[in-house]
Design an enzyme around this catalytic site. Structure first.
Site, PDB file in Angstrom:
ATOM      1  CD  GLN A 202      -1.485   1.772   2.642  1.00 41.15           C
ATOM      2  OE1 GLN A 202      -0.330   1.789   3.017  1.00 41.15           O
ATOM      3  NE2 GLN A 202      -2.437   2.520   3.183  1.00 41.15           N
ATOM      4  CG  PHE A 204       0.852   5.537   4.079  1.00 39.57           C
ATOM      5  CD1 PHE A 204       1.329   6.837   4.093  1.00 39.57           C
ATOM      6  CD2 PHE A 204      -0.491   5.318   3.815  1.00 39.57           C
ATOM      7  CE1 PHE A 204       0.483   7.909   3.854  1.00 39.57           C
ATOM      8  CE2 PHE A 204      -1.344   6.389   3.573  1.00 39.57           C
ATOM      9  CZ  PHE A 204      -0.862   7.694   3.595  1.00 39.57           C
ATOM     10  CE  LYS A 205       1.152  -0.746   4.894  1.00 36.63           C
ATOM     11  NZ  LYS A 205       0.816  -0.505   6.293  1.00 36.63           N
ATOM     12  CB  ILE A 206       9.445  -0.479   2.321  1.00 32.74           C
ATOM     13  CG1 ILE A 206       9.521  -0.315   3.844  1.00 32.74           C
ATOM     14  CG2 ILE A 206      10.826  -0.255   1.678  1.00 32.74           C
ATOM     15  CD1 ILE A 206      10.418  -1.303   4.553  1.00 32.74           C
TER      16      ILE A 206
END
Ligand SMILES: *Cc1c(COP(=O)(O)O)cnc(C)c1O
Length: 421
Positions: A202, A204-206
């Site tokens: 998603q 906001f992930k790395i």
């Protein structure tokens, strides 16, 4: 200590007067390779992953996650929560089961347990900001089936100790790797320890696929059950082997645009991690002699993703003051107290868990006769977790930062520590 002058919070000049770069990771790196990859899928008009398995970008992304974790099977799904639901279904979590989750994780972790008919049992974290291995056993009952360690903010859980507790009690382990893709613990990649590992792609992930998730496992039955849950007609696309009987699924499929975007982003993973680790290391070195706080304890400093650094103070008021003063210097950071909105990563803000509410007219799974209906939740039930988080000031790193941003961070921390002492 060098002299920095008056703190900005007291009317002095902020150390950093310019806007801070994006704190996004993968999404801030989106460029021509991503645009080309998604465009090629659109031009091919093959948007559905089972249309042409030989050229599927979702299948290619699965291969990359198998290679990353060394697990034999990977299943691309539509999101991290879907990955958890499929993974928990894969290991057989059902009504009547209890699953141990840390008191500090995104609300999606307990949500997935509830969606599978299980009930989350909330366990304390320690100064690693992850599940405290010494506080798991007190949560175990005759209904406990699994432990879900969550590698928060790129910090690996102490997997050796958690696996030992699980083995001692015959419990499954499912890792939530949503915030730590590419991290490791004692030389082994996160997501390779548990019977299953679940990732999120998603925003906001790395690394990102826009939305997306991945389940990895080396257990064929777990994989087949996860695959059945992820598509109501899975046996049409890929007949299940291993004698796993079919059951209804939910169409949690990933589409080919997401698969292509995920593949392009996967190429950036090691570069993003290397840069974040370098920046994080610079700040660590730059504040090593400051004694106003300690940095978080780590189960494996070399295995961390480097996307975050936590400063632990003696008590909450100090953390709050420090965080306010550092932000006034123009350096972004966060503490438990300065969020305008409740932080859904902290158990006391998991509203439907605290209130034991559900979509079910009869209140299941909470009211199920298979469950221990005396189980209660309260905002003060994990005081150790609230204490640790309350004393924390969290710094985030992105590959968008230049070296001077790491230097500004270290200088800001030194200035505030000197000014507040
Ligand atoms: C983001 C996240 C999830 C859920 O992932 P989605 O892709 O948003 O569904 C689950 N667990 C943790 C720890 C997360 O940070």
């Amino acid at each position: 200590m060098p002299e920095y002058g008056r703190l900005a919070i007291d009317g002095g000049t902020p150390l950093c007067g310019e806007p801070w770069p994006s704190t996004m990771l993968g999404p801030a790196a989106v460029g021509q390779p991503e645009i080309d990859a998604v465009t090629a899928v659109l031009r091919s008009q093959k948007l559905f992953r089972f249309l042409d398995p030989a050229t599927s970008r979702c299948a290619e992304l699965e291969a990359r996650f198998r290679a990353l974790t060394g697990q034999d099977y990977a299943l691309a799904v539509g999101g991290g929560t879907a990955a958890l639901v499929c993974g928990l279904t894969g290991i057989g979590i059902s009504e009547g089961d209890e699953v141990i989750v840390p008191a500090y994780t995104y609300i999606a972790t307990p949500a997935a347990v509830l969606i599978c008919g299980g009930v989350p049992v909330i366990a304390e974290i320690d100064e690693t900001l992850t599940l405290d291995p010494a506080r798991i056993e007190e949560c175990i009952t005759e209904r406990t089936r699994a432990i879900v360690p969550v590698h928060m903010r790129g910090y690996p859980c102490d997997m050796a100790r958690i696996m030992a507790v699980a083995e001692r009690h015959g419990l499954d382990v499912l890792e939530d790797v949503a915030q730590a893709c590419g991290g490791s613990c004692q030389g082994r990649r996160l997501g390779s320890f548990g019977r299953a590992g679940c990732f999120s792609l998603q925003q906001f992930k790395i690394i990102t696929a826009g939305e997306g998730g991945m389940v990895v496992t080396s257990d064929e039955t777990v994989f087949q059950r996860a695959a059945l849950r992820h598509d109501s007609a899975m046996h049409f696309w890929q007949p299940a082997e291993g004698g796993v009987p079919p059951f209804p699924g939910e169409n949690f499929r990933m589409n080919e645009m997401e698969g292509a975007l995920g593949c392009a982003q996967f190429e950036r993973l090691e570069g993003i991690l290397a840069r974040c680790r370098e920046l994080c290391g610079r700040v660590r070195d730059g504040i090593a002699d400051v004694d106003a706080f300690r940095v978080h304890r780590s189960a494996d400093p070399d295995g961390e993703c480097g996307i975050s650094l936590t400063l632990l103070f003696g008590e909450g008021g100090q953390a709050q003051r420090f965080s306010e003063a550092l932000r006034a210097e123009g350096i972004p950071c966060g503490s438990l107290y300065d969020k305008g909105i409740p932080d859904r990563h902290v158990f006391c803000y998991w509203d439907y868990v605290m209130r034991r509410s559900s979509q079910d007219r009869h209140g299941r799974p909470w009211t199920s006769p298979l469950h221990d209906q005396s189980r209660r939740y309260a905002p003060d039930m994990c005081p150790r977790t609230l204490d640790v988080l309350g004393r924390s000031v969290i710094l985030s790193f992105s590959q968008t930062y230049e070296d001077r941003h790491a230097e500004l961070m270290a200088a800001g921390i030194r200035k505030v520590a000197a000014g507040l002492s």
